[in-house]
Design an enzyme around this catalytic site. Structure first.
Site, PDB file in Angstrom:
ATOM      1  N   ASP A 162      -2.269  -4.630   3.821  1.00  0.00           N
ATOM      2  CA  ASP A 162      -3.585  -4.133   2.609  1.00  0.00           C
ATOM      3  C   ASP A 162      -4.681  -3.261   3.642  1.00  0.00           C
ATOM      4  OD1 ASP A 162      -5.843  -5.995   4.121  1.00  0.00           O
ATOM      5  OD2 ASP A 162      -5.944  -7.219   2.421  1.00  0.00           O
ATOM      6  N   ILE A 163      -5.094  -3.061   2.601  1.00  0.00           N
ATOM      7  CA  ILE A 163      -6.296  -1.836   2.925  1.00  0.00           C
ATOM      8  C   ILE A 163      -6.651  -1.684   4.406  1.00  0.00           C
ATOM      9  CG2 ILE A 163      -8.305  -2.513   1.283  1.00  0.00           C
ATOM     10  CD1 ILE A 163      -8.860   0.024   0.550  1.00  0.00           C
TER      11      ILE A 163
END
Lengths: 152, 152, 152, 152
Positions: free
Chosen positions: D24-25
């Site tokens: 993810d980010i």
């Protein structure tokens, strides 16, 4: 057969914001996620034409499946970006129809363009079957002259 | 420019089973999920060539982004299906390369075929940059004569 | 330690429709998807308090990570359902805070309730660090007396 | 009611590598993804006991739904990590059973621990129904004395 997907007018648009969980290891919206955005826009397009999908992906006893999906990626969307997905039906055949799609950021930059072909199939057998007549008519009326010349 | 993606030989294959959470409302693998399968196969392909991605999608200071993705859907995979994703690099340009991909069920039925173009970009600017030389050489050696004639 | 998560008042709510691609093999929203709905509601909650996450999950140099996540499933949401996710911060400690969450269908039926604990960490080391002061104050002001008595 | 989920022995384990699209980010496996890992391990566990799910989540006419899901996050998994998901059934009631789950990296570090409660329901009505007898027997035989004392 190059098609100029980004140009011309689109009959429908749908907006949504990028979600935190859609961002990938490269800090941008993962390239596969755009196909979900395309799907959202196609569903919203059909709703606008009065085809509200409740509980299943079936209209008048006909099921709809995706036969082709493609995307060209131009620029990467990021967290917080507000995106507009433009959609139009560019071709209606006897048993299938094709959406052109384009995703644009709020500052006008084009993130992605693509195309999805959807086929009407008999529930059960999965065999291609004619698009329900009132659905075809609704699409043609909504798209107007742009879609008239298309064939299967 | 029709390409006969399903035919010919593939230099690499990767197998995996369909997961429960990949099945959709139509009781089949959701059409978008195949793009994740394609990605898995591309990553495994690069590993086979010695490019182990650890922590980021970077090789020799160069980042890789997807510029184009497409899939043709032929038959629908279901829960419990064992799938083999075949992959080959069919084209290597100066700054980009293209994978052909094909997904086949254990009984030989072809589920899906597709193509992904990956571009080498400078970390930061995102500008296209030449594919690292030893990476190009490894791809060409692995694919042999099939890939030689390609251009950007 | 039973907590009556579904009862009492919630300071915030956020609505969204079920998406086609969120439906699973059992024709309902996949149980894991509710955790994404929780995440959307937490992000919208923070926005309402003025904390707009742009490009990263960082506020005043502090990063936020999920330390605990749980959900009780009561009824299954389906395609076309309009859902409201209710959220409140029920506890604020020195370095962490806890959301109570509840998902309700438009007819009032409760689909799911849950809880997420978020920890403030130093970017880089990942070590717990105090919640930025103005963020704590904003949360306490928004939640009022309900949250006052909490400890880490 | 604190339970020491990470301790004790586990009757089953399942390994898999982190996928690129699960990051993810924050450059780690997204917290929600662990629930998919839990699901994979539960399905593999049932397969080991001879319950091969083909086409649907049904055994002897009984459907299985998740009633509760929770995870405590200890350390973050990253791209390239090889993970082992440990699973055991810690409780079998009349109509439900509970899995304890633990995710460990190849260097022994514990990423995450959790618990899932699954309920047997009648297909159609969705009402809780007894776990099929030979399924209960298979679980009890596999888990041995550890699971005997449990109630609904």
């Amino acid at each position: 057969m190059p098609i100029d997907r980004g140009s011309g007018t689109f009959s429908f648009k749908y907006s949504r914001e990028v979600k935190t969980y859609e961002i990938d290891i490269q800090q941008v919206v993962h390239n596969v996620i755009y196909f979900y955005y395309f799907e959202e826009a196609r569903i919203e397009y059909l709703k606008r034409l009065g085809f509200q999908l409740k509980k299943e992906i079936i209209i008048d006893g006909v099921e709809f499946v995706v036969a082709h999906n493609e995307a060209d990626y131009h620029e990467a969307a990021r967290l917080g970006d507000q995106l507009t997905i433009f959609a139009r039906i560019s071709k209606i055949g006897r048993t299938s129809f094709t959406f052109d799609l384009k995703i644009v950021r709020e500052d006008g930059a084009e993130m992605c363009s693509g195309r999805t072909t959807v086929v009407a199939v008999e529930k059960g057998s999965g065999r291609p079957t004619p698009i329900p007549d009132h659905m075809r008519k609704a699409m043609e009326a909504f798209e107007g002259a742009k879609v008239n010349a298309a064939a299967d």
